[in-house]
Write an enzyme that holds these catalytic residues in place. Structure first.
Site, short mmCIF file in Angstrom:
data_model
loop_
_atom_site.label_atom_id
_atom_site.label_comp_id
_atom_site.label_asym_id
_atom_site.label_seq_id
_atom_site.Cartn_x
_atom_site.Cartn_y
_atom_site.Cartn_z
N THR A 12 0.84 -1.20 0.00
CA THR A 12 0.00 0.00 0.00
C THR A 12 0.87 1.24 0.00
O THR A 12 1.97 1.22 0.55
CB THR A 12 -0.95 0.04 1.21
OG1 THR A 12 -1.67 1.27 1.19
CG2 THR A 12 -0.22 -0.07 2.53
N ALA A 15 -0.40 6.21 3.58
CA ALA A 15 0.34 6.31 4.84
C ALA A 15 -0.55 5.98 6.05
O ALA A 15 -0.07 5.41 7.04
CB ALA A 15 0.92 7.71 4.99
N LYS A 17 -3.01 3.80 6.11
CA LYS A 17 -3.11 2.34 6.19
C LYS A 17 -1.82 1.73 6.73
O LYS A 17 -1.86 0.81 7.54
CB LYS A 17 -3.34 1.76 4.79
CG LYS A 17 -4.74 1.85 4.27
CD LYS A 17 -4.78 1.02 2.98
CE LYS A 17 -6.03 1.20 2.20
NZ LYS A 17 -5.96 0.44 0.93
N ASP A 74 -7.89 -3.82 0.32
CA ASP A 74 -8.67 -2.89 -0.46
C ASP A 74 -9.87 -2.57 0.41
O ASP A 74 -10.50 -3.47 0.97
CB ASP A 74 -9.10 -3.47 -1.80
CG ASP A 74 -9.58 -2.34 -2.72
OD1 ASP A 74 -8.78 -1.44 -3.03
OD2 ASP A 74 -10.77 -2.33 -3.12
N TYR A 162 -12.32 8.99 5.10
CA TYR A 162 -13.66 9.45 5.51
C TYR A 162 -13.83 9.43 7.04
O TYR A 162 -14.95 9.64 7.53
CB TYR A 162 -14.73 8.56 4.87
CG TYR A 162 -14.73 8.63 3.35
CD1 TYR A 162 -15.51 9.56 2.67
CD2 TYR A 162 -13.94 7.76 2.59
CE1 TYR A 162 -15.50 9.62 1.27
CE2 TYR A 162 -13.93 7.82 1.20
CZ TYR A 162 -14.71 8.75 0.56
OH TYR A 162 -14.71 8.82 -0.83
N ASP A 163 -12.77 9.20 7.80
CA ASP A 163 -12.89 9.12 9.27
C ASP A 163 -13.59 10.34 9.89
O ASP A 163 -14.37 10.18 10.83
CB ASP A 163 -11.51 8.92 9.91
CG ASP A 163 -11.05 7.47 9.83
OD1 ASP A 163 -11.90 6.58 9.65
OD2 ASP A 163 -9.84 7.23 9.96
N LYS A 183 -9.57 2.96 17.42
CA LYS A 183 -10.04 2.61 16.06
C LYS A 183 -9.66 1.17 15.71
O LYS A 183 -10.48 0.41 15.21
CB LYS A 183 -9.46 3.60 15.03
CG LYS A 183 -9.95 3.30 13.62
CD LYS A 183 -9.43 4.25 12.56
CE LYS A 183 -9.84 3.76 11.17
NZ LYS A 183 -9.24 4.53 10.08
N HIS A 188 -13.10 -2.12 10.49
CA HIS A 188 -13.19 -3.08 9.39
C HIS A 188 -11.83 -3.71 9.11
O HIS A 188 -11.71 -4.90 8.86
CB HIS A 188 -13.72 -2.37 8.14
CG HIS A 188 -12.96 -1.10 7.78
ND1 HIS A 188 -12.63 -0.15 8.72
CD2 HIS A 188 -12.45 -0.65 6.60
CE1 HIS A 188 -11.97 0.83 8.12
NE2 HIS A 188 -11.84 0.54 6.85
P1 ITT Z 1 -3.57 1.66 -1.61
O1 ITT Z 1 -4.40 1.17 -2.78
O2 ITT Z 1 -2.18 2.06 -1.98
O3 ITT Z 1 -3.61 0.70 -0.44
P2 ITT Z 1 -5.68 3.64 -1.38
O4 ITT Z 1 -5.92 4.83 -0.49
O5 ITT Z 1 -5.82 3.84 -2.88
O6 ITT Z 1 -4.24 3.01 -1.03
P3 ITT Z 1 -7.97 1.86 -1.47
O7 ITT Z 1 -7.94 1.75 -2.94
O8 ITT Z 1 -8.20 0.63 -0.65
O9 ITT Z 1 -6.60 2.48 -0.90
O10 ITT Z 1 -9.05 2.97 -1.09
C1 ITT Z 1 -9.46 3.07 0.21
C2 ITT Z 1 -10.14 4.40 0.41
O11 ITT Z 1 -11.31 4.15 1.21
C3 ITT Z 1 -9.25 5.34 1.21
O12 ITT Z 1 -8.47 6.18 0.39
C4 ITT Z 1 -10.29 6.11 2.03
O13 ITT Z 1 -10.83 7.14 1.26
C5 ITT Z 1 -11.37 5.04 2.28
N1 ITT Z 1 -11.07 4.29 3.54
C6 ITT Z 1 -10.67 3.00 3.65
N2 ITT Z 1 -10.45 2.66 4.92
C7 ITT Z 1 -10.69 3.77 5.65
C8 ITT Z 1 -10.60 4.09 7.01
O14 ITT Z 1 -10.17 3.20 7.90
N3 ITT Z 1 -10.92 5.31 7.39
C9 ITT Z 1 -11.34 6.24 6.50
N4 ITT Z 1 -11.43 6.04 5.19
C10 ITT Z 1 -11.10 4.82 4.75
#
Ligand code: ITT
Length: 214
Positions: A12, A15, A17, A74, A162-163, A183, A188
Site C-alpha cells: 500500500t 500512509a 493504512k 482494499d 472518511y474518518d 479505532k 473493518h
Molecule cells: P492503496 O491502494 O495504496 O492501499 P488507497 O488509499 O488507494 O491506497 P484503497 O484503494 O483501498 O486504498 O481505497 C481506500 C479508500 O477508502 C481510502 O483512500 C479512504 O478514502 C477510504 N477508507 C478505507 N479505509 C478507511 C478508514 O479506515 N478510514 C477512513 N477512510 C477509509
C-alpha cells in the site's frame, strides 16, 4: 519448522493504512517492510470490481515483483442511501480531469450528495478485504466490516480518508476523534486482518512446504 523470520511486504502507498497495518501485524513474528523499500513496484492499477479482487491484485503484484509474501487491503465506504457508493471507488470518488481526489474533496462530495438525507437514513459501513499472496501465486483473502453512519459535518483530526464524517456507534464519536488503539479495536481493517491471521499459520506452513518462501 523454519526459524527464519518471514518477510512481509505491505502493498500500500496510503500512509494512514501503513500505520494501522503495522499495529495490526505487530505480533505476527514477521519482518514487515513497506513498499518504499521496493521502488521497482510502481502504481498497481485497481481494475477489479470487488474489494476482494482489488486486494488480491495488489498483493499478487507486489509479491511477484518483490519475491516476498505481500499483504494488501482494499477498503472503502458503502453508504446505503447511495446504493453502496462510493464502494471500491472510495479513494477516487472526487476525481476530476486534472484534479486528483483528496480526502477533503471526497468528504465534501459525500456530504453534498447526502445533504437532504435525514440522519436515520445515513447508515453506512466501512469494508475491508485483506489479502496475502506468495511470489508463486498462493493467495488468501478475508473480509471485515464496520457498521456506522455518516454525520452532517466532519469532526476530529485523527485517522484518514472518511474518518472525520464516520460516526462509530461503539463510541458515539466520529472515527477521526478516536485514537489509533480505539479505532484498531473495532475497525473493518482490524476484523479483516484478525480473520486473515486466523488462517495465517496454515497458509505459511503450506507456502513453506511448497518452497514458495524461506
Ligand atoms: P492503496 O491502494 O495504496 O492501499 P488507497 O488509499 O488507494 O491506497 P484503497 O484503494 O483501498 O486504498 O481505497 C481506500 C479508500 O477508502 C481510502 O483512500 C479512504 O478514502 C477510504 N477508507 C478505507 N479505509 C478507511 C478508514 O479506515 N478510514 C477512513 N477512510 C477509509
Amino acid at each position: 519448522m523454519s526459524n527464519v523470520k518471514t518477510t512481509i511486504v505491505l502493498a500500500t502507498r496510503n500512509a494512514g493504512k501503513v500505520r494501522e497495518l503495522h499495529a495490526l501485524l505487530e505480533d505476527m513474528d514477521c519482518r514487515v517492510l513497506g513498499l518504499d523499500a521496493f521502488p521497482e513496484v510502481g502504481d498497481i492499477p485497481e481494475t477489479g470490481t470487488t474489494f476482494e479482487e482489488n486486494a488480491l491484485i495488489k498483493a499478487k503484484t507486489a509479491a511477484m515483483l518483490t519475491g516476498h509474501i505481500a499483504v494488501a487491503d482494499d477498503s472503502g465506504l458503502a453508504v446505503d442511501a447511495l446504493h453502496g457508493a462510493p464502494g471500491v471507488y472510495s479513494a477516487r470518488f472526487s476525481d476530476r480531469p486534472g484534479y486528483p481526489a483528496t480526502d477533503a474533496a471526497n468528504i465534501a462530495k459525500l456530504l453534498d450528495l447526502l445533504r437532504d438525507v435525514p440522519q436515520e437514513r445515513r447508515t453506512a459501513r466501512f469494508i475491508c478485504a485483506a489479502a496475502a499472496a506468495t511470489p508463486d501465486g498462493m493467495t488468501l483473502v478475508r473480509r471485515g466490516q464496520w457498521e456506522g453512519a455518516i454525520a452532517a459535518r466532519p469532526r476530529g483530526t485523527n485517522g484518514f480518508g472518511y474518518d472525520p464524517v464516520f460516526v462509530a456507534p461503539e463510541y458515539g464519536r466520529h472515527a477521526a476523534e478516536l485514537d489509533a488503539v480505539q479505532k484498531n479495536a473495532v475497525s473493518h481493517r482490524r476484523k479483516a486482518f484478525a480473520a486473515l491471521r486466523e488462517a495465517w499459520p496454515e497458509f505459511l506452513q503450506t507456502a513453506r512446504r511448497q518452497g514458495a518462501i524461506a
